[in-house]
Design a protein around this motif. Structure first.
Motif, PDB file in Angstrom:
ATOM      1  N   LEU A 145      13.350  23.401   2.759  1.00  8.94           N
ATOM      2  CA  LEU A 145      13.404  23.050   4.175  1.00  8.94           C
ATOM      3  C   LEU A 145      13.292  21.540   4.378  1.00  8.94           C
ATOM      4  CD1 LEU A 145      11.188  25.894   5.688  1.00  8.94           C
ATOM      5  CD2 LEU A 145      13.662  25.646   5.904  1.00  8.94           C
ATOM      6  N   ALA A 177      13.319  25.671  11.950  1.00 12.19           N
ATOM      7  CA  ALA A 177      13.022  26.207  10.622  1.00 12.19           C
ATOM      8  C   ALA A 177      12.489  27.630  10.713  1.00 12.19           C
ATOM      9  CB  ALA A 177      12.027  25.302   9.907  1.00 12.19           C
ATOM     10  N   LYS A 229      16.381  28.954  10.327  1.00 12.01           N
ATOM     11  CA  LYS A 229      16.619  28.742   8.895  1.00 12.01           C
ATOM     12  C   LYS A 229      16.018  29.847   8.034  1.00 12.01           C
ATOM     13  CE  LYS A 229      17.143  23.720   9.074  1.00 12.01           C
ATOM     14  NZ  LYS A 229      16.709  22.414   8.522  1.00 12.01           N
TER      15      LYS A 229
END
Length: 320
Positions: A115, A226, A230
């Motif tokens: 990340l 995130a 993600k």
């Protein structure tokens, strides 16, 4: 008066359809080397181990001579001996504790690093250097990594001990009974994080950037992107790396086996695979070793299949 002109007849040749020559053997020719290697070095040993696990040596007379020892059918007696071995269950519990340390730590670090590398503010040059640096420990063989860390763990030669002593703090003995499990787990985390990071980072790079742009227009921060975009998008990769890590945990062998000469706290049956090694090469009991190997393989299959059935539909639903 109407004038009619007769057109000359044009001779047309009949269309002859040529049958296509299908080279059906070409794909099999390309697959043949892989199939031969798979059969010789994976399928055949598995079948032979299953065969040995159902056999035993019967001794007649005084056990002298070739004819006095014959291989006979044993049924499931080898499995019963392996499961009731007093060293088997402690090795299983030890590997279970090892997996509880290694798998979440390794995958958590891999996800965090992936990340960070995928963040919009990360420069491409820094990202390339960081990827190589994080992945490099995975390229080091497990035996070499265990030797390097083993000498770092030894109090007399470790620079870590010197740092603690220079600060006036008593250095911990990382190869003691209380810390051996953590010492072995540290080697696995150090070596395996880079590979899992590459897998997760590759999945992140495949996510369309338009999703991130739309989220930023709506006011989402990097942390929100995130957590909400993600991580759900790379869930299949996380599931895959978790399964691979779980299988590798059940097969841990190189790290404790390499550290065993350096520490008295690691026995010859510290893990199930080390018990297989002891039975096969120290006690010369190939039948018990084969039975324990089959048990480990079945445990890996059951755990992997069960985990995939539990989370597979939820994790791979976006792939449909």
């Amino acid at each position: 008066m109407s004038l009619t002109m007769d057109r000359p007849a044009v001779a047309t040749s009949p269309v002859v359809s040529r049958p296509r020559t299908r080279r059906t053997g070409v794909p099999y020719a390309f697959l043949a080397p892989a199939l031969v290697l798979f059969t010789l070095f994976l399928a055949a040993p598995i079948l032979y181990a299953g065969y040995l696990s159902l056999r035993k040596t019967q001794v007649s007379g005084l056990g002298l001579g070739k004819a006095s020892r014959t291989e006979v059918w044993a049924g499931l007696s080898n499995y019963a001996r392996s499961l009731t071995d007093p060293d088997f269950l402690p090795s299983v519990w030890r590997v279970g504790a090892y997996g509880l340390i290694v798998v979440p730590t390794m995958l958590g670090l891999a996800l965090l690093m992936a990340l960070l590398l995928d963040a919009a503010r990360t420069r491409e040059s820094i990202s390339k250097f960081a990827r190589i640096s994080i992945f490099l420990p995975y390229a080091v063989p497990a035996v070499v990594a265990s030797l390097l860390w083993g000498f770092l763990y030894l109090p007399r030669v470790s620079p870590i001990t010197d740092l603690f002593e220079s600060a006036g703090i008593a250095a911990p003995n990382l190869l003691s009974n209380d810390l051996t499990l953590w010492a072995v787990a540290n080697i696995a985390v150090w070596g395996g994080t880079g590979f899992n990071m590459i897998v997760i980072y590759t999945a992140l790079r495949a996510v369309p950037t338009s999703l991130y742009e739309s989220a930023r227009i709506d006011g989402a921060s990097d942390v929100t992107i995130a957590l909400r975009i993600k991580i759900p998008m790379v869930m299949p990769s996380l599931v895959m790396t978790f399964v691979f890590s779980m299988i590798a945990t059940l097969q841990v062998f190189a790290e404790p086996m390499t550290l065993k000469p350096l520490a008295n706290t690691i026995s010859t049956t510290w893990t199930p695979l080390m018990k297989v090694h002891r039975d096969a090469f120290t006690r010369n009991d190939l039948y018990a070793a084969a039975a324990t190997s089959v048990i480990i393989a079945l445990a890996a299959f059951i755990l992997s299949f069960g985990f995939l059935k539990l989370v597979g539909r939820r994790a791979f639903s976006q792939e449909d």
